[in-house]
Design a protein around this motif. Structure first.
Motif, PDB file in Angstrom:
ATOM      1  N   PRO A 264      68.773  90.999  39.485  1.00 54.95           N
ATOM      2  CA  PRO A 264      69.563  91.887  38.837  1.00 54.95           C
ATOM      3  C   PRO A 264      69.835  93.310  39.418  1.00 54.95           C
ATOM      4  CG  PRO A 264      67.552  91.542  37.550  1.00 54.95           C
ATOM      5  CD  PRO A 264      67.398  90.614  39.086  1.00 54.95           C
ATOM      6  N   LEU A 265      69.201  93.609  40.318  1.00 58.18           N
ATOM      7  CA  LEU A 265      69.665  94.907  41.092  1.00 58.18           C
ATOM      8  C   LEU A 265      70.834  94.349  42.127  1.00 58.18           C
ATOM      9  CD1 LEU A 265      69.303  97.657  42.339  1.00 58.18           C
ATOM     10  CD2 LEU A 265      67.424  96.640  43.991  1.00 58.18           C
ATOM     11  N   LYS A 266      70.860  93.338  42.809  1.00 49.19           N
ATOM     12  CA  LYS A 266      71.791  92.966  43.421  1.00 49.19           C
ATOM     13  C   LYS A 266      73.216  92.753  42.842  1.00 49.19           C
ATOM     14  CE  LYS A 266      69.077  89.855  45.448  1.00 49.19           C
ATOM     15  NZ  LYS A 266      68.580  88.761  46.208  1.00 49.19           N
ATOM     16  N   ASP A 267      73.023  92.078  41.698  1.00 46.78           N
ATOM     17  CA  ASP A 267      74.257  91.937  41.019  1.00 46.78           C
ATOM     18  C   ASP A 267      74.902  93.395  40.428  1.00 46.78           C
ATOM     19  OD1 ASP A 267      73.962  89.191  41.071  1.00 46.78           O
ATOM     20  OD2 ASP A 267      72.844  89.149  38.992  1.00 46.78           O
ATOM     21  N   GLU A 268      74.087  94.343  40.127  1.00 45.77           N
ATOM     22  CA  GLU A 268      74.461  95.584  39.615  1.00 45.77           C
ATOM     23  C   GLU A 268      75.212  96.207  40.773  1.00 45.77           C
ATOM     24  OE1 GLU A 268      72.709  97.849  36.214  1.00 45.77           O
ATOM     25  OE2 GLU A 268      71.846  98.898  38.255  1.00 45.77           O
ATOM     26  N   ILE A 269      74.590  96.070  42.050  1.00 47.89           N
ATOM     27  CA  ILE A 269      75.187  96.814  43.164  1.00 47.89           C
ATOM     28  C   ILE A 269      76.610  96.396  43.481  1.00 47.89           C
ATOM     29  CG2 ILE A 269      75.087  96.974  45.614  1.00 47.89           C
ATOM     30  CD1 ILE A 269      72.170  97.054  45.710  1.00 47.89           C
ATOM     31  N   ARG A 270      76.569  94.936  43.222  1.00 47.61           N
ATOM     32  CA  ARG A 270      78.061  94.078  43.582  1.00 47.61           C
ATOM     33  C   ARG A 270      78.997  94.790  42.336  1.00 47.61           C
ATOM     34  NH1 ARG A 270      74.801  89.501  43.628  1.00 47.61           N
ATOM     35  NH2 ARG A 270      74.504  88.665  45.890  1.00 47.61           N
ATOM     36  N   THR A 271      78.689  94.647  40.969  1.00 47.80           N
ATOM     37  CA  THR A 271      79.132  94.833  39.893  1.00 47.80           C
ATOM     38  C   THR A 271      79.998  96.490  40.015  1.00 47.80           C
ATOM     39  OG1 THR A 271      78.102  93.501  38.623  1.00 47.80           O
ATOM     40  CG2 THR A 271      79.591  95.329  37.488  1.00 47.80           C
ATOM     41  N   LEU A 272      78.774  97.477  40.326  1.00 52.24           N
ATOM     42  CA  LEU A 272      79.335  98.810  40.259  1.00 52.24           C
ATOM     43  C   LEU A 272      80.296  99.289  41.574  1.00 52.24           C
ATOM     44  CD1 LEU A 272      76.032 100.450  39.144  1.00 52.24           C
ATOM     45  CD2 LEU A 272      78.020  99.849  37.713  1.00 52.24           C
ATOM     46  N   THR A 273      79.971  98.813  42.764  1.00 50.76           N
ATOM     47  CA  THR A 273      80.763  98.903  43.809  1.00 50.76           C
ATOM     48  C   THR A 273      82.099  98.613  43.739  1.00 50.76           C
ATOM     49  OG1 THR A 273      79.963  97.092  44.825  1.00 50.76           O
ATOM     50  CG2 THR A 273      78.863  99.343  45.518  1.00 50.76           C
ATOM     51  N   GLY A 274      82.269  97.215  43.201  1.00 49.55           N
ATOM     52  CA  GLY A 274      83.396  96.820  42.846  1.00 49.55           C
ATOM     53  C   GLY A 274      84.299  97.412  41.816  1.00 49.55           C
ATOM     54  N   LYS A 275      83.740  97.775  40.718  1.00 52.00           N
ATOM     55  CA  LYS A 275      84.440  98.470  39.762  1.00 52.00           C
ATOM     56  C   LYS A 275      84.588 100.161  40.426  1.00 52.00           C
ATOM     57  CE  LYS A 275      82.789  98.419  35.818  1.00 52.00           C
ATOM     58  NZ  LYS A 275      81.738  98.736  34.437  1.00 52.00           N
ATOM     59  N   LEU A 276      83.988 100.485  41.206  1.00 56.12           N
ATOM     60  CA  LEU A 276      84.398 101.824  41.678  1.00 56.12           C
ATOM     61  C   LEU A 276      85.603 101.668  42.589  1.00 56.12           C
ATOM     62  CD1 LEU A 276      83.443 105.012  41.719  1.00 56.12           C
ATOM     63  CD2 LEU A 276      81.941 104.464  43.707  1.00 56.12           C
ATOM     64  N   HIS A 277      85.760 100.889  43.338  1.00 54.47           N
ATOM     65  CA  HIS A 277      86.606 100.697  44.419  1.00 54.47           C
ATOM     66  C   HIS A 277      88.005 100.005  43.380  1.00 54.47           C
ATOM     67  CE1 HIS A 277      84.928 101.026  48.264  1.00 54.47           C
ATOM     68  NE2 HIS A 277      84.003 100.411  47.832  1.00 54.47           N
ATOM     69  N   HIS A 278      87.756  99.528  42.380  1.00 51.87           N
ATOM     70  CA  HIS A 278      89.021  99.258  41.526  1.00 51.87           C
ATOM     71  C   HIS A 278      89.642 100.342  40.928  1.00 51.87           C
ATOM     72  CE1 HIS A 278      91.405  96.938  38.661  1.00 51.87           C
ATOM     73  NE2 HIS A 278      90.955  97.619  37.692  1.00 51.87           N
ATOM     74  N   ILE A 279      88.808 101.283  40.312  1.00 54.38           N
ATOM     75  CA  ILE A 279      89.236 102.490  39.840  1.00 54.38           C
ATOM     76  C   ILE A 279      89.760 103.272  40.934  1.00 54.38           C
ATOM     77  CG2 ILE A 279      88.546 104.870  38.752  1.00 54.38           C
ATOM     78  CD1 ILE A 279      85.946 103.095  37.646  1.00 54.38           C
ATOM     79  N   MET A 280      89.418 103.621  42.120  1.00 57.55           N
ATOM     80  CA  MET A 280      90.104 104.143  42.942  1.00 57.55           C
ATOM     81  C   MET A 280      91.569 103.916  43.338  1.00 57.55           C
ATOM     82  SD  MET A 280      86.716 105.407  45.145  1.00 57.55           S
ATOM     83  CE  MET A 280      87.748 106.607  46.226  1.00 57.55           C
ATOM     84  N   GLU A 281      91.510 102.207  43.410  1.00 59.86           N
ATOM     85  CA  GLU A 281      92.790 101.669  43.689  1.00 59.86           C
ATOM     86  C   GLU A 281      93.875 101.976  42.566  1.00 59.86           C
ATOM     87  OE1 GLU A 281      94.130 100.048  46.455  1.00 59.86           O
ATOM     88  OE2 GLU A 281      92.401 101.021  47.432  1.00 59.86           O
ATOM     89  N   ILE A 282      93.583 101.668  41.392  1.00 58.28           N
ATOM     90  CA  ILE A 282      94.470 101.718  40.257  1.00 58.28           C
ATOM     91  C   ILE A 282      95.011 103.177  40.077  1.00 58.28           C
ATOM     92  CG2 ILE A 282      93.462  99.556  39.431  1.00 58.28           C
ATOM     93  CD1 ILE A 282      92.446 101.268  37.060  1.00 58.28           C
ATOM     94  N   ALA A 283      93.992 104.132  40.418  1.00 58.25           N
ATOM     95  CA  ALA A 283      94.183 105.561  40.103  1.00 58.25           C
ATOM     96  C   ALA A 283      95.677 105.803  40.918  1.00 58.25           C
ATOM     97  CB  ALA A 283      93.123 106.532  40.630  1.00 58.25           C
ATOM     98  N   ARG A 284      95.840 105.281  42.053  1.00 64.15           N
ATOM     99  CA  ARG A 284      97.160 105.753  42.517  1.00 64.15           C
ATOM    100  C   ARG A 284      98.327 105.535  41.963  1.00 64.15           C
ATOM    101  NH1 ARG A 284      95.083 106.257  47.822  1.00 64.15           N
ATOM    102  NH2 ARG A 284      93.157 105.398  48.181  1.00 64.15           N
ATOM    103  N   HIS A 285      98.266 104.523  40.814  1.00 56.65           N
ATOM    104  CA  HIS A 285      99.387 103.924  40.163  1.00 56.65           C
ATOM    105  C   HIS A 285      99.410 104.690  38.741  1.00 56.65           C
ATOM    106  CE1 HIS A 285     100.018 101.704  43.730  1.00 56.65           C
ATOM    107  NE2 HIS A 285      98.938 101.183  43.483  1.00 56.65           N
TER     108      HIS A 285
END
Length: 413
Positions: A184-205
């Motif tokens: 559960p911890l490893k899955d959450e690390i993957r999910t949250l880091t992926g979501k954080l990077h996605h937010i920063m990418e789409i923010a530019r547009h």
């Protein structure tokens, strides 16, 4: 905060609508331990926006920004590193008219606008993914043994190297309950880091005032963040909230979320069954009675919260010192509960009953310090002042309960 009692207690997490608020309440028996009130349309805390810089104030190294028209927020520019500005290239300056990615991290108070930051983070049950300092860190409440067990496991599987280079990973206190399987911890690390990077990418547009992330309702974050075993059942009388909680359980099968029940009884509404108004008014009263006959007086000022321990109606025995010690120990336990219930923060000064024996003062401070370590919010026992006052600091996470609620405590007679 965990409480140990000598008998089995009915533990409920109650969610209801009352007086245009959504209340989420943790009961142990008939005792209210935690309470949160949120507006039905949700809160700003944790949300991410493309904000408009309205005014840079150089003499305080800060800026006022709007996350939506007519909603000003305070942004400190101290320590600002590589903010994401969407309408121009960042050149080391923040200027009037910039469109900038921010997250609300302090709610509005009576005298202050919301505070935002450019250092984004996403909370989970077991960890936090942050765009601040890269690497892995641990909650101060985790023991060295638990930190080593989790750290060794993550390092062996390459998590520290892979995800520690992509984001700051903070392992939360709840991770201690994952004794054997850290999936559960490893899955959450993957999910949250992926979501954080996605937010920063789409923010530019995205255009100005866009909402890039909305925090879960407070009643769901409460379900997520309460320590395991704090409640045995979730009860609500609201069909839409019932369906939302069921969906949240289904989406997070690894979370130890107990069963959910829809309460339906027109004769006895849920808020009456649990004496909600009475319990909330008690949680706001200045005076709190102790079983010994003593009482606390809790008073708020702009700068701090003062808590006075009084002997009240207690009957002293042959040894007054032992009576004072017992009363102080009981008061310490009640103060720990009241700080969490009322969501007190900042500086808190406690005036215990004076005791002449140094060993009794040491016993009291050790007992009180152990209680404060169990608080889910970072709380520190600082010192005893020259006047004999015990100084505590407690991190501000959200508004105090008295500001969340719409009615005030009864006046003392």
């Amino acid at each position: 905060m965990r409480l140990e009692w000598g008998f089995k207690m009915d533990r409920k997490y109650i969610i209801l609508r009352h007086k245009h608020k959504i209340l989420s309440l943790l009961y142990h028996g008939n005792r209210l331990l935690h309470a949160r009130a949120e507006a039905e349309h949700g809160n700003l805390l944790g949300n991410m926006y493309i904000a408009k810089v309205k005014n840079v104030v150089k003499n305080i190294n800060a800026a006022f920004v709007e996350i939506k028209p007519g909603c000003p927020c305070f942004l400190s520019l101290n320590g600002l590193k590589n903010p994401l500005i969407t309408n121009r290239d960042y050149d080391g300056r923040v200027l009037d008219g910039d469109e900038i990615l921010v997250q609300v991290y302090k709610e509005e108070t009576k005298s202050k606008t919301p505070t935002v930051t450019c250092s984004l983070s996403l909370d989970g049950k077991y960890c936090v993914a942050s765009a601040r300092r890269l690497g892995v860190s641990y909650s101060a409440k985790l023991s060295d043994k638990v930190k080593k067990r989790i750290g060794d496991c993550l390092e062996q599987e390459g998590f520290l190297e892979t995800y520690g280079r992509e984001a700051g990973i903070i392992i939360r206190t709840n991770a201690k309950d994952l004794t054997e399987d850290l999936t559960p911890l490893k899955d959450e690390i993957r999910t949250l880091t992926g979501k954080l990077h996605h937010i920063m990418e789409i923010a530019r547009h995205r255009t100005c005032y866009s909402v890039l992330f909305e925090q879960l309702p407070a009643y769901l974050t409460g379900i997520r963040d309460e320590y395991e075993g704090q409640y045995e059942e979730i009860v609500t009388d609201q069909p839409d909230i019932y369906e939302t909680v069921l969906a949240y359980r289904k989406k997070n099968p690894s979370f130890p979320i107990p069963g959910v029940r829809l309460y339906q009884d027109e004769k006895v509404p849920l808020y009456k069954l649990y004496s909600v108004e009475t319990r909330l008014k008690e949680a706001l009263n200045k005076k709190v009675w102790l079983k010994s006959g003593g009482y606390l007086v809790i008073e708020h000022t702009e700068a701090l919260t003062a808590i006075d321990v009084n002997t009240g109606k207690l009957t002293a025995g042959k040894d007054m010192e032992e009576t004072y010690l017992r009363t102080n120990l009981e008061a310490a336990g009640e103060i720990a509960v009241q700080m969490a219930l009322r969501n007190l923060s900042g500086m808190i000064l406690v005036d215990f009953i004076n005791m002449s024996r140094e060993e009794n003062n040491k016993r009291l401070m050790a007992f009180f310090g152990d209680l404060l370590k169990k608080d889910p919010v970072r709380t520190q026992l600082i010192d005893i002042t020259a006047l004999g006052l015990v100084e505590i600091t407690r991190m501000k996470m959200s508004k105090p309960l008295q500001e969340q609620l719409i009615f005030q405590p009864d006046k003392e007679s």
